[in-house]
Design an enzyme around this catalytic site. Structure first.
Site, PDB file in Angstrom:
ATOM      1  N   HIS A 139       0.808  -1.210   0.000  1.00  0.00           N
ATOM      2  CA  HIS A 139       0.000   0.000   0.000  1.00  0.00           C
ATOM      3  C   HIS A 139       0.848   1.269   0.000  1.00  0.00           C
ATOM      4  O   HIS A 139       0.330   2.368   0.166  1.00  0.00           O
ATOM      5  CB  HIS A 139      -0.937   0.009   1.213  1.00  0.00           C
ATOM      6  CG  HIS A 139      -2.043  -0.992   1.085  1.00  0.00           C
ATOM      7  ND1 HIS A 139      -1.819  -2.344   1.087  1.00  0.00           N
ATOM      8  CD2 HIS A 139      -3.387  -0.841   0.933  1.00  0.00           C
ATOM      9  CE1 HIS A 139      -2.968  -2.985   0.954  1.00  0.00           C
ATOM     10  NE2 HIS A 139      -3.933  -2.104   0.850  1.00  0.00           N
ATOM     11  N   LYS A 178     -18.193 -14.759  10.872  1.00  0.00           N
ATOM     12  CA  LYS A 178     -18.136 -13.551  11.705  1.00  0.00           C
ATOM     13  C   LYS A 178     -17.521 -12.386  10.924  1.00  0.00           C
ATOM     14  O   LYS A 178     -18.002 -11.251  10.983  1.00  0.00           O
ATOM     15  CB  LYS A 178     -17.346 -13.839  12.974  1.00  0.00           C
ATOM     16  CG  LYS A 178     -17.984 -14.899  13.860  1.00  0.00           C
ATOM     17  CD  LYS A 178     -17.152 -15.193  15.094  1.00  0.00           C
ATOM     18  CE  LYS A 178     -17.783 -16.294  15.941  1.00  0.00           C
ATOM     19  NZ  LYS A 178     -16.986 -16.610  17.146  1.00  0.00           N
TER      20      LYS A 178
END
Length: 337
Positions: free
Chosen positions: A49, A231
């Site tokens: 990134h 989840k």
């Protein structure tokens, strides 16, 4: 094959990236600020990134998805919560600005939140956790993305991997959690694929529906594994809905309709815990928790237990001292721009 790398001093990398951004229409001040964020991300070891993503950022500038000189405009105020429109400005500059606003609101109200719509990829989300913690605030930040994660039980991407950042300030090293909703971010998987290495753990499904550590197979199938299985799938949806509702911006489904990831929605929340009168035990509470965690017996000989952000500090020191590793071919390409 692992690409050949060279180590570049921080100031040199920063200057080179800033030079390129000035050519792309950034003012000198904004070019320097955005380039600093890219360089710091790379220095801290989040290469996917940082500079490795810089060519894609330039591509988005050329295509008009990112507007160099666009700055956020406030669209709403509800006391400790503000709404802003990023006007498709550079994602890292918009996110830095909104974190500053959240800190300022927290100073005034004890806690502050900024919901941002119509912005771009913020690059390393952890940047804004470190920023909040440096200001003495607990920081909670999240963003939505283009659909790139199948919901649990599904095959095709209908959720985003919607990164979540949680930061707790601490003298001697902040605790900064920066996690995507997929077990491995796309940047991490692309890095392993480029290097020809397997993922440490099963990170998704292949085209036959089998769990695999092969990043190429996961990328081909487009089926990364959500953290915590169902989840993580549910948390991804919740983060997307909160970002879109609070900012009154686009959700993952609408972003997917654009065909490219831009005009995303983000939220920045800060809680001011800098006051000794109210949070005087902050340091001892955090230190006690970390000491307890560090005392865990290692799962394998020679391994250590680390808190989120601890390895980042070590990598930062090493790369600041020795120079920042950059792929040689990428560095040569950047110098030719």
């Amino acid at each position: 094959m692992i690409p050949e790398t060279v180590r570049i001093p921080f100031d040199q990398l920063h200057a080179e990236l800033a030079r390129i951004l000035r050519q792309k229409g950034f003012s000198p001040e904004r070019a320097g600020a955005s380039a600093r964020l890219f360089a710091e991300t790379t220095r801290d070891g989040v290469y996917s990134h940082g500079v490795n993503r810089f060519p894609r950022f330039l591509e988005y500038l050329d295509k008009g998805y990112v507007v160099p000189e666009a700055t956020p405009v406030q669209t709403g105020s509800l006391g400790a919560l503000e709404q802003w429109d990023g006007q498709r400005g550079p994602g890292n500059l918009n996110a830095w600005f909104c974190t500053e606003r959240a800190v300022a609101l927290a100073r005034q109200h004890g806690m502050g939140g900024v919901a941002l719509r119509n912005t771009n990829h913020w690059m390393r989300g952890g940047t804004y956790g470190w920023q909040a913690a440096d200001a003495g605030c607990i920081g909670i930040c999240f963003t939505n993305t283009i659909p790139n994660l199948p919901p649990w039980g599904g095959k095709d991407a209908r959720l985003g991997n919607n990164p979540l950042v949680v930061a707790i300030p601490r003298e001697g090293g902040h605790v900064v959690l920066d996690t995507a909703m997929s077990l491995y971010s796309y940047g991490k998987m692309e890095g392993h694929a480029q290097a020809g290495t397997q993922l440490p753990y099963e990170g998704g499904f292949d085209t036959a529906g089998n769990l695999t550590r092969d990043p190429n197979e996961i990328l081909k199938a487009g089926r990364p594994l959500p953290i915590g299985y169902w989840k993580g799938s549910g948390l991804s949806l919740a983060l997307d809905l909160m970002a879109a509702v609070l900012s009154q911006g686009l959700g993952t489904a609408a972003i997917g309709g654009l065909g490219t990831e831009y005009q995303v929605s983000q939220v920045f929340i800060c809680l001011d815990v800098s006051s000794p009168a109210h949070f005087g035990e902050r340091q001892s509470i955090v230190d006690a928790a970390l000491d307890f965690m560090h005392g865990a017996a290692p799962a394998s000989p020679g391994e250590s237990v680390y808190y989120p952000g601890e390895k980042t500090l070590r990598t930062r020191h090493e790369n600041q001292t020795r120079g920042i590793p950059v792929e040689l071919k990428l560095w040569q390409d950047l110098q030719q721009l």
